[in-house]
Design an enzyme around this catalytic site. Structure first.
Site, PDB file in Angstrom:
ATOM      1  N   HIS A 126       0.812  -1.219   0.000  1.00 60.42           N
ATOM      2  CA  HIS A 126       0.000   0.000   0.000  1.00 60.42           C
ATOM      3  C   HIS A 126       0.845   1.268   0.000  1.00 60.42           C
ATOM      4  O   HIS A 126       0.317   2.376  -0.139  1.00 60.42           O
ATOM      5  CB  HIS A 126      -0.920  -0.025   1.228  1.00 60.42           C
ATOM      6  N   LYS A 162      -4.614  10.150   4.129  1.00 58.76           N
ATOM      7  CA  LYS A 162      -4.752   9.624   5.488  1.00 58.76           C
ATOM      8  C   LYS A 162      -3.871  10.459   6.406  1.00 58.76           C
ATOM      9  O   LYS A 162      -2.674  10.646   6.124  1.00 58.76           O
ATOM     10  CB  LYS A 162      -4.304   8.166   5.587  1.00 58.76           C
ATOM     11  N   HIS A 209      -8.741  10.706  -0.118  1.00 58.77           N
ATOM     12  CA  HIS A 209      -7.994   9.451  -0.147  1.00 58.77           C
ATOM     13  C   HIS A 209      -6.713   9.617   0.675  1.00 58.77           C
ATOM     14  O   HIS A 209      -5.986   8.666   0.919  1.00 58.77           O
ATOM     15  CB  HIS A 209      -7.675   9.050  -1.594  1.00 58.77           C
TER      16      HIS A 209
END
Length: 609
Positions: free
Chosen positions: A264, A496, A494
């Site tokens: 990720h 974080k 999107h």
């Protein structure tokens, strides 16, 4: 898995893991629906999550509001019924509200800049159209790469020493120009103005190779590019097929030996004739992630090459060089050794952020402090400012996906994870853990419905009904997405971020931007009576601590893009503070159930099956 209730019948995913999990090998990764409009390609050539595939399907084959009756049966949806799934299908499902028909919708007008985007006295139809730009003004696909890049602006003005944090947002198509004046598109990052590119490495989760190559300036498109990915089996074969036409592209597969793990991390390593740059960000390498979403970017300084014979190690006070090297070494991948050597040859001493990474594995002893939330805990214990006596500084977490966190808050969120976020330098007695408020920011259904992308924005918010039903306790912590400060209230996040603000939200003890969502897979979870930390995924972020900037705390910048007389040490938080708690009718966005009571900004419904 088919379900039927008073809401009708639909198909939902059987996975209860809300990480951006790639589809299983036997599932197709492309859509073959006919194209419904400009700006969206006919099929996905890259592998992505089930939620994103549904979003793509609904973009090219939308269900219009007046078509809803042909999709779902004529049954009144109950707004507060505990039966069935127990989820309201809209955050504005007042039974007294008149049904909205297409004929009732007034002519669409340009959205006006407002502090409060919606008003309770306005009907659903009016609220939708007030926020929907006319189709003629929406950027078309042929042009949007140019329109959303910063070509023509003075990039050097943005990268001057007056911005000590080098924290940026991506440009957003469809918002006022002033809110993009100091934002970056991927074309800006890869611009020759940043350096004469020799080679690059792109670490990411999702790749559209053809699109990515077009983001490089023509003169750099044949230079070596390494793609670091986590794809397996058919997804890996698909990525190799994408890359095959490009002789300059090589691939490196990150090992994912623990189930449900993902690669990720989102990072660029850019080697120039003039030096090296590291970019840590939150966007997948696909068009949609750089178009109408709120995304974060940290740009390193241009790191010069260390002169031969020099005795400097090129290390910073934050040990960024050693930590980045350790992170790359953890891949145990031969193609990355070249980049480890390149980093060793450069002077990274000007770095003023700390690296926080996650790598898959089970870690004990001192190794436990190297990764995940224990890495954050260790850094905060060593460097975070202690809060004034008697003050209770809250914790804010903001994310785009949520994993399974257990049957109650004590199992992970408010035990080991909160303990890490609460860590401070050992000075004085901090307030009790339970007294510290926890504010979690995750978009509501209404946030998604009224966004620039409409319901398809929810494809990047893959919180599933299976996971949500098992942890309803979590939703009492949820706050809406609102970003008037950066002009991005309608650009779904999107990005974080996690931070520790003061009680009045005017100061920060620290700020973290990362790829890590709210999940045990990303941050790690303790095993073996707390002696072992298990992490499933690769993640990467940067931590801003005031001490690295010669400060006690950061002042929160009042307007993200303002260049007024605010102190340069004011930190640009990209969303509004304090966050606003969900109201009684607000519901968290869940991607795999339908929303048919009100149209989105494009006049469409959301029917995922």
């Amino acid at each position: 898995m088919s379900q039927e209730s008073s809401y009708g019948k639909w198909t939902i995913s059987s996975s209860d893991e809300s990480e951006d999990e790639k589809p299983k090998p036997d599932k197709p990764s492309a859509s073959s629906h006919p194209q419904a409009g400009q700006g969206v390609s006919k099929e996905l050539i890259y592998t992505c999550s089930e939620a994103r595939k549904v979003a793509h399907k609904r973009q090219i084959s939308p269900v219009k509001f007046n078509d809803a009756d042909s999709v779902l049966p004529h049954k009144k949806q109950k707004s507060d019924s505990p039966e069935g799934l127990g989820w309201c299908l809209s955050s504005s499902d007042d039974d007294q509200q008149p049904d909205v028909t297409q004929q009732e919708q007034p002519k669409r007008v340009l959205p006006q800049e407002k502090k409060h985007v919606s008003s309770p006295d306005v009907t659903t139809a009016q609220k939708v159209v007030d926020r929907s730009p006319p189709a003629s003004l929406r950027p078309q696909r042929a042009d949007d790469e140019y329109e959303t890049s910063g070509e023509g602006q003075d990039i050097w003005d943005m990268l001057d020493k007056g911005n000590p944090f080098q924290f940026y947002l991506t440009r957003v198509s469809g918002i006022k120009a002033k809110y993009n004046s100091k934002a970056l598109h991927i074309k800006d990052i890869l611009s020759p103005l940043f350096g004469t590119l020799v080679s690059s490495a792109q670490f990411n989760y999702c790749f559209d190779v053809d699109w990515l190559i077009k983001q490089y300036p023509p003169e750099f498109r044949k230079n070596p590019i390494l793609l670091v990915h986590g794809d397996k089996r058919e997804a890996k074969a698909d990525l190799h097929a994408q890359a095959k036409p490009y002789a300059n592209i090589s691939l490196c597969q990150a090992k994912l030996d623990i189930a449900f793990g993902t690669h990720h991390t989102k990072m660029m390593l850019l080697l120039y004739e003039e030096g090296l740059r590291v970019v840590i960000h939150t966007s997948n390498l696909i068009r949609e992630d750089w178009h109408q979403k709120t995304q974060g970017i940290w740009l390193s300084p241009l790191y010069p090459r260390i002169d031969q014979g020099s005795h400097t190690a090129g290390e910073s006070s934050t040990r960024f060089k050693a930590d980045l090297t350790s992170y790359l070494t953890a891949y145990n991948a031969p193609p990355l050794q070249e980049w480890i050597d390149i980093i060793q040859e450069h002077d990274l001493s000007e770095t003023n952020v700390y690296l926080i990474g996650s790598t898959p594995g089970r870690f004990q002893g001192s190794h436990r402090d190297n990764w995940g939330h224990f890495r954050l805990r260790k850094l905060l214990q060593a460097h975070a400012p202690s809060t004034p006596k008697g003050e209770c500084w809250p914790i804010v977490g903001q994310f785009s996906s949520i994993g399974s966190l257990g049957p109650d808050e004590s199992k992970w969120l408010c035990s080991e994870f909160k303990d890490s976020l609460l860590a401070l330098r050992e000075e004085g007695r901090p307030p009790g853990k339970s007294a510290v408020p926890l504010h979690l920011i995750y978009p509501s259904v209404e946030n998604v419905r009224t966004s620039l992308e409409g319901y398809p924005a929810g494809g990047s918010l893959p919180y599933s009904i299976q996971t949500a039903e098992k942890q309803r306790w979590l939703h009492s912590y949820f706050h809406k997405w609102s970003a008037e400060t950066s002009g991005r209230s309608n650009a779904m996040p999107h990005i974080k971020t996690y931070m520790r603000p003061s009680p009045d939200f005017s100061k920060l003890a620290w700020f973290l931007v990362t790829s890590a969502n709210l999940s045990k897979a990303a941050w790690g979870a303790l095993e073996k009576n707390g002696t072992q930390l298990m992490i499933r995924s690769y993640e990467l972020g940067v931590l801003f601590l005031p001490s690295a900037f010669g400060l006690d705390t950061f002042k929160v910048k009042q307007k993200f893009f303002s260049s007024s007389c605010e102190p340069t040490a004011s930190f640009p938080v990209p969303y509004d503070l304090p966050p606003e708690l969900y109201r009684s009718k607000d519901r968290p966005w869940i991607w795999n159930i339908p929303y048919v009571k009100a149209p989105d900004t494009h006049g469409n419904m959301w029917v995922p099956s």
